[in-house]
Write an enzyme that holds these catalytic residues in place. Structure first.
Site, mmCIF file in Angstrom:
data_model
loop_
_atom_site.group_PDB
_atom_site.id
_atom_site.type_symbol
_atom_site.label_atom_id
_atom_site.label_comp_id
_atom_site.label_asym_id
_atom_site.label_seq_id
_atom_site.Cartn_x
_atom_site.Cartn_y
_atom_site.Cartn_z
ATOM 1 N N VAL A 210 1.760 2.362 -3.478
ATOM 2 C CA VAL A 210 0.687 3.100 -4.146
ATOM 3 C C VAL A 210 0.587 4.515 -3.576
ATOM 4 O O VAL A 210 0.411 5.487 -4.309
ATOM 5 C CB VAL A 210 -0.657 2.366 -3.983
ATOM 6 C CG1 VAL A 210 -1.786 3.152 -4.644
ATOM 7 C CG2 VAL A 210 -0.572 0.964 -4.566
ATOM 8 N N GLU A 211 0.717 4.628 -2.264
ATOM 9 C CA GLU A 211 0.533 5.920 -1.601
ATOM 10 C C GLU A 211 1.656 6.905 -1.912
ATOM 11 O O GLU A 211 1.414 8.077 -2.204
ATOM 12 C CB GLU A 211 0.435 5.715 -0.081
ATOM 13 C CG GLU A 211 -0.884 5.146 0.394
ATOM 14 C CD GLU A 211 -2.007 6.170 0.329
ATOM 15 O OE1 GLU A 211 -1.731 7.347 0.102
ATOM 16 O OE2 GLU A 211 -3.172 5.772 0.482
ATOM 17 N N SER A 212 2.896 6.450 -1.811
ATOM 18 C CA SER A 212 4.015 7.397 -1.838
ATOM 19 C C SER A 212 5.171 6.990 -2.742
ATOM 20 O O SER A 212 6.182 7.703 -2.785
ATOM 21 C CB SER A 212 4.570 7.568 -0.415
ATOM 22 O OG SER A 212 5.130 6.337 0.036
ATOM 23 N N TYR B 13 -7.857 3.051 -7.053
ATOM 24 C CA TYR B 13 -6.907 2.872 -5.950
ATOM 25 C C TYR B 13 -6.707 1.400 -5.595
ATOM 26 O O TYR B 13 -5.574 0.912 -5.508
ATOM 27 C CB TYR B 13 -7.439 3.641 -4.739
ATOM 28 C CG TYR B 13 -6.575 3.646 -3.514
ATOM 29 C CD1 TYR B 13 -5.476 4.485 -3.415
ATOM 30 C CD2 TYR B 13 -6.894 2.836 -2.422
ATOM 31 C CE1 TYR B 13 -4.705 4.514 -2.268
ATOM 32 C CE2 TYR B 13 -6.126 2.858 -1.267
ATOM 33 C CZ TYR B 13 -5.033 3.697 -1.196
ATOM 34 O OH TYR B 13 -4.273 3.722 -0.055
ATOM 35 N N LEU C 230 0.828 -1.207 0.000
ATOM 36 C CA LEU C 230 0.000 0.000 0.000
ATOM 37 C C LEU C 230 0.864 1.260 0.000
ATOM 38 O O LEU C 230 0.518 2.265 -0.616
ATOM 39 C CB LEU C 230 -0.922 0.001 1.222
ATOM 40 C CG LEU C 230 -1.941 1.130 1.294
ATOM 41 C CD1 LEU C 230 -2.893 1.085 0.110
ATOM 42 C CD2 LEU C 230 -2.723 1.059 2.600
#
Length: 435
Positions: free
Chosen positions: A95-97, A199, A92
């Site tokens: 995907v986030e950063s 997402y 995750l």
């Protein structure tokens, strides 16, 4: 583990070859992933375009993230396992950063796990002038685990928990209602915000791409270090990164990469023991030469402190009285409401009588009622005073500063004036009334 692509390239691809994968192969590989996790990873046609994106256009970024993951994933896995959360959630953060602890979104979400200020605060992540704990890999990962666990408890479904991590529980609940009560991510996906519709598929695609990277001729770029090539030391003194770099074989850039927590390249000495991460081989140098570091250009620390004090201003306190609101308190003291909230860890505008608020750089004394940025008229009668309009003023705010005065009183004495046409520096006539 070797990161050399010559050893990892077991399929003997040409260095620039981009393998193509048919749908049947994707079905087998995704279903194999699905068997190993409680997260729904089963094949769906919607996933193919996302997988092609990460294994095609994003090949170079995936190579870098495979490399950086050697540093971050072990700490992620330790915390995820401690909370009994699926280890696959480590992806995750990709995907986030893109595994960048300094990442900051256009709306202010920060760090590997992209915490907004309020959410980070709710999960124990502090932000001040010296450090932002949202950028600390260990602290932010612990907070992310707790938050994800909380979201999972709401839905008993990991994909819905991920959707809520991105869009908030309110949007997920709304999508569930609009879908007629469906309780799976794919069932409510058409009713979610556009970003969230992409997402979760992106999360599954990243899982796939990093698990089957070799099959797609993608390898770590070999530029980063592994987590266990570094170690930590507790520091109690104020130290600048340039002082540390002067007596170790590490550059300031390397110190920043290993210690993203510190926003000013300074470890504050007045916050209690703080963690410093170094290359393992440099820990001995740090211990041996710490006194020399402290004596290396010490005047720069003082200059830094003076600069911060000048920018921030002196500290004072204001005791909230009955009827006070944050906007008026901020205006009286020449500070912004957002600063007032940050200095006092306020999440909203709620304050209570008797509460003490810390202020920095206040223009007026906070022990007595301020002079309201006004002056008595020069005609000698003392019947009127004048208020100078400041940024953010409304007639209502101004009226609150003067006992017995209403916004309509100000409009009557200043024809044509209303809250929509106030100008900075404008002088408003105010009738003096007994308090």
């Amino acid at each position: 583990v070797s990161l050399d692509s010559c050893f990892l390239n077991v399929y003997e691809y040409d260095w620039d070859e981009v393998p193509t994968v048919d749908s049947l192969t994707l079905v087998h590989r995704l279903n194999a992933l699905d068997m190993e996790t409680p997260i729904d990873m089963a094949y769906r046609p919607e996933l193919e375009s996302y997988i092609q994106f990460y294994t095609g256009k994003r090949r170079k970024q995936m190579s870098r993230m495979l490399d950086v993951s050697q540093f971050y994933f072990p700490m992620f896995e330790e915390h995820l396992a401690k909370h009994n959360i699926p280890l696959e959630l480590k992806y995750l953060a990709v995907v986030e950063s893109a595994l960048n602890p300094h990442a900051r979104s256009r709306v202010g979400a920060t760090g590997l796990w992209q915490f907004m200020y309020a959410t980070g605060k709710a999960y124990g992540l502090e932000v001040n002038s010296y450090y932002d704990e949202r950028t600390d890999p260990l602290l932010a990962t612990e907070a992310a685990c707790r938050y994800l666990k909380k979201l999972h408890s709401l839905y008993d479904d990991w994909l819905l928990a991920l959707a809520a991590y991105n869009a908030g529980p309110g949007n997920v609940n709304k999508a569930i209602r609009r879908s007629g009560g469906k309780t799976t991510y794919w069932g409510i996906r058409p009713f979610l915000p556009k970003e969230t519709r992409g997402y979760v598929p992106a999360f599954i695609a990243v899982n796939y791409a990093m698990t089957f990277a070799t099959e797609h001729n993608i390898y770590p770029d070999g530029m980063s270090i592994g987590l266990f090539e570094s170690d930590t030391i507790m520091v109690r003194e104020k130290l600048r990164f340039d002082q540390i770099a002067a007596y170790t074989n590490m550059s300031e850039e390397e110190l920043v990469w290993l210690n993203p927590l510190y926003t000013k390249k300074v470890i504050p000495g007045n916050q209690g023991p703080m963690v410093l991460r170094l290359y393992r081989d440099e820990c001995k140098n740090f211990i041996s030469y710490k006194d020399s570091m402290l004596n290396y250009k010490p005047e720069l620390i003082e200059e830094y402190i003076e600069e911060r004090v000048a920018a921030k201003g002196s500290q004072s306190y204001y005791t909230v009285r009955s009827g006070d609101v944050l906007g008026v308190i901020a205006q009286r003291n020449g500070v912004s409401v957002s600063d007032l909230r940050a200095w006092n860890n306020l999440r909203g505008n709620m304050i209570r009588p008797g509460q003490k608020l810390v202020l920095y750089g206040a223009k007026n004394s906070t022990k007595e009622a301020p002079k309201n940025n006004s002056k008595t008229s020069d005609n000698g009668t003392g019947d009127y005073i004048y208020h100078t309009v400041r940024r953010g003023d409304t007639l209502w705010d101004i009226a609150k500063l003067y006992p017995g005065v209403s916004s309509s009183d100000i409009e009557r004495l200043n024809p044509g004036v209303n809250s929509k046409n106030l100008k900075l520096g404008q002088k408003l006539k105010i009738q003096k009334r007994s308090s």
